[in-house]
Design an enzyme around this catalytic site. Structure first.
Site, short mmCIF file in Angstrom:
data_model
loop_
_atom_site.label_atom_id
_atom_site.label_comp_id
_atom_site.label_asym_id
_atom_site.label_seq_id
_atom_site.Cartn_x
_atom_site.Cartn_y
_atom_site.Cartn_z
CB ALA A 153 -0.96 0.00 1.19
N PRO A 212 3.01 4.49 -0.80
CG PRO A 212 3.29 6.62 -1.73
CD PRO A 212 3.41 5.15 -2.04
N GLY A 213 0.33 5.00 -0.20
CA GLY A 213 -1.08 5.05 0.21
C GLY A 213 -2.03 5.72 -0.77
CE LYS A 223 -2.30 2.17 -8.26
NZ LYS A 223 -0.96 2.68 -7.84
CB CYS A 261 3.40 2.11 -12.23
SG CYS A 261 4.84 2.08 -11.20
C1 LIG Z 1 4.18 0.41 -6.44
S1 LIG Z 1 4.39 0.70 -4.76
C2 LIG Z 1 2.73 0.83 -4.19
C3 LIG Z 1 2.10 2.18 -4.43
C4 LIG Z 1 0.79 2.37 -3.70
N1 LIG Z 1 -0.16 1.32 -3.98
C5 LIG Z 1 0.14 3.70 -4.00
O1 LIG Z 1 -0.75 3.77 -4.85
O2 LIG Z 1 0.52 4.69 -3.38
C6 LIG Z 1 4.88 -0.86 -4.13
C7 LIG Z 1 5.06 -0.90 -2.64
O3 LIG Z 1 5.31 -2.27 -2.27
C8 LIG Z 1 6.16 -2.28 -1.16
N2 LIG Z 1 6.72 -3.63 -1.02
C9 LIG Z 1 7.85 -4.14 -1.54
N3 LIG Z 1 8.00 -5.42 -1.18
C10 LIG Z 1 6.93 -5.73 -0.42
C11 LIG Z 1 6.52 -6.92 0.26
N4 LIG Z 1 7.27 -8.03 0.23
N5 LIG Z 1 5.38 -6.88 0.97
C12 LIG Z 1 4.63 -5.77 1.01
N6 LIG Z 1 4.97 -4.62 0.40
C13 LIG Z 1 6.10 -4.61 -0.32
C14 LIG Z 1 7.15 -1.19 -1.48
O4 LIG Z 1 7.80 -0.75 -0.30
C15 LIG Z 1 6.24 -0.12 -2.10
O5 LIG Z 1 5.82 0.78 -1.14
#
Ligand SMILES: C[S@@+](CC[C@H](N)C(=O)[O-])C[C@H]1O[C@@H](n2cnc3c(N)ncnc32)[C@H](O)[C@@H]1O
Length: 456
Positions: A266, A268-269, A271, A387
């Site tokens: 999630a 930085p939040g 979505k 993305c």
């Molecule tokens: C593409 S970003 C998400 C963006 C977010 N959904 C938004 O709309 O603001 C992917 C996120 O996955 C996290 N991440 C990486 N590995 C992970 C894991 N094993 N479990 C959970 N989150 C993870 C990263 O730290 C990052 O914040």
């Protein structure tokens, strides 16, 4: 030596370039703070942004020009002088700055940065660069380059592996001819888009609603943070493609009161805020998970204005399946990825990621998808989103997992859902398994990939 804090546009831009080079800083996060600190507003802020982002986006191209003009390898150039030269090259070749101002003002930065010894060298190289225009430099650099991908890489200032990845992703949709349009779109500054969070802000109160996401409104000129609805957390800055990806999950079918939703990655939040607003209206509850504690705190603050009842967890998403089997009715995996679909907004990203990042990310994405499928209740819906349009990170991950779970996990038609969600007709090419791919040149969004899956 201690230098004055950055106050002029060129000083601020160079300061950010140095932070990107030495601390792996993200320009899109750092620049707004630096602009505020330097009290640069309006046209000066816009000029600083163009200096900074333009230089970073086209860094690989300017490096070739600089090496040619200096007659030496980049490795033999002092790193501070190199960033000064990049900034100068962008003013001379990428902006309409008068050559004498670009050279003299930029040379002055060398001293300000404490690299006075390099002043003569910087001056000489910038004068050489200023003796030809951009198209002349490009023609010179292209001389002897025959590989079509390498030619495009040079002309559009993308690493070759990124050009190949975009080409392959377009090829998958039978639209390989759109390659140059994507590369050009990656070099243009995107419109700032706002999301009006359902139940908290009326989109019309923000302005004219955008073409596709019914929640999306282009931001008026100026700092979007100044809008009262944004200040209150009822509206946020969010790419329209990200909004569509979240809505593809929340609006794929009517919400049944009491549904449990999970946003697995999630931070930085962005979505999560939209999903939380949708869940609240429909009587569903949301769990927002993120592995990095600092990013998990950002999720909490993003959700503050939307719904304080949302449970925010800090854990590895790969463990959810085992810990909570079949517990959620809808799951979003907005997977960590190369970000090749968001190059417009992260100017330095294309030069920082490497082809070697793809394999480990695909591994992580596959593990996250397996875990999420185990956490999905039978009949529930999962959205796998990136993305990045990279074939390995998108169709590749989905195909591998569908093969493993043949018969049990079934694709749903994300294109049909997005056509239903979108306010106007949306041109989505046909892809395997009903997946949807958005594109900056076609939709004005980041290149988001959306796959919907259900479990029997
Ligand atoms: C593409 S970003 C998400 C963006 C977010 N959904 C938004 O709309 O603001 C992917 C996120 O996955 C996290 N991440 C990486 N590995 C992970 C894991 N094993 N479990 C959970 N989150 C993870 C990263 O730290 C990052 O914040």
């Amino acid at each position: 030596m201690t230098r004055r804090p950055a106050v002029t546009p060129r000083e601020v831009a160079l300061d950010v370039l140095r932070a990107v080079s030495t601390d792996d800083a993200y320009a899109n996060l750092l620049l707004p703070t630096r602009l505020r600190r330097a009290r640069l507003h309006g046209q000066e802020a816009a000029f600083t942004t163009e200096l900074t982002y333009g230089t970073l986006r086209r860094r690989g191209y300017y490096d070739l020009v600089i090496a040619a003009a200096a007659g030496r390898d980049l490795a033999a150039i002092d790193p501070v002088a190199l960033d000064v030269l990049r900034l100068g090259a962008h003013q001379l070749l990428g902006m309409a700055t008068a050559a004498h101002a670009a050279v003299s003002e930029t040379v002055g930065l060398t001293k300000w940065m404490g690299a006075a010894r390099a002043t003569g060298f910087v001056n000489a190289v910038l004068r050489t660069i200023s003796q030809a225009d951009e198209s002349t430099w490009t023609t010179r650099l292209l001389d002897g380059v025959t590989d079509p991908v390498e030619r495009l890489a040079l002309e559009f200032a993308h690493p070759g592996w990124v050009v190949r990845a975009v080409r392959d992703a377009l090829h998958r949709e039978g639209r390989a001819h759109e390659l140059q349009q994507v590369l050009a779109a990656n070099n243009a500054a995107p419109r700032v888009m706002l999301v009006a969070l359902p139940g908290l802000a009326d989109p019309e109160a923000l302005g004219e609603v955008s073409l596709f996401a019914p929640t999306a409104v282009p931001s008026a000129a100026g700092d979007p943070a100044g809008h009262p609805l944004v200040a209150q957390g009822r509206a946020r800055v969010q790419d329209e493609g990200s909004q569509l990806a979240a809505l593809a999950l929340s609006r794929c079918r009517p919400i049944v009161e009491g549904e449990r939703w999970l946003d697995l990655c999630a931070g930085p939040g962005g979505k999560a805020a939209l999903l939380a607003a949708e869940a609240k209206l429909g009587g569903a509850t949301l769990v927002a998970n993120e592995i990095v504690p600092a990013r998990s705190r950002l999720v909490r603050s993003a959700l503050h204005a939307v719904d304080r009842a949302v449970e925010v967890r800090t854990s590895d998403g790969r463990e959810f399946g085992e810990r909570e089997p079949a517990a959620f009715d809808r799951i979003l995996i907005d997977a960590p990825c190369t970000g090749l679909g968001a190059l417009r907004r992260r100017p330095e990203a294309r030069w920082r990621k490497t082809e070697g990042d793809v394999g480990p990310l695909v591994q992580l994405q596959t593990e996250l998808l397996r875990s999420a499928l185990a956490a999905l209740a039978p009949g529930g819906v999962l959205a796998y989103v990136t993305c990045s349009p990279h074939v390995a990170e998108t169709t590749g991950v989905v195909d591998a997992v569908l093969t493993e779970r043949q018969g049990e996990v079934v694709p749903l038609d994300a294109r049909e859902v997005l056509r239903r969600v979108a306010r106007t007709e949306i041109d989505l090419a046909e892809l395997d398994n009903g997946a949807a791919q958005l594109w900056p040149h076609r939709h004005g969004t980041d290149a988001m990939f959306v796959q919907l899956l259900t479990r029997r």
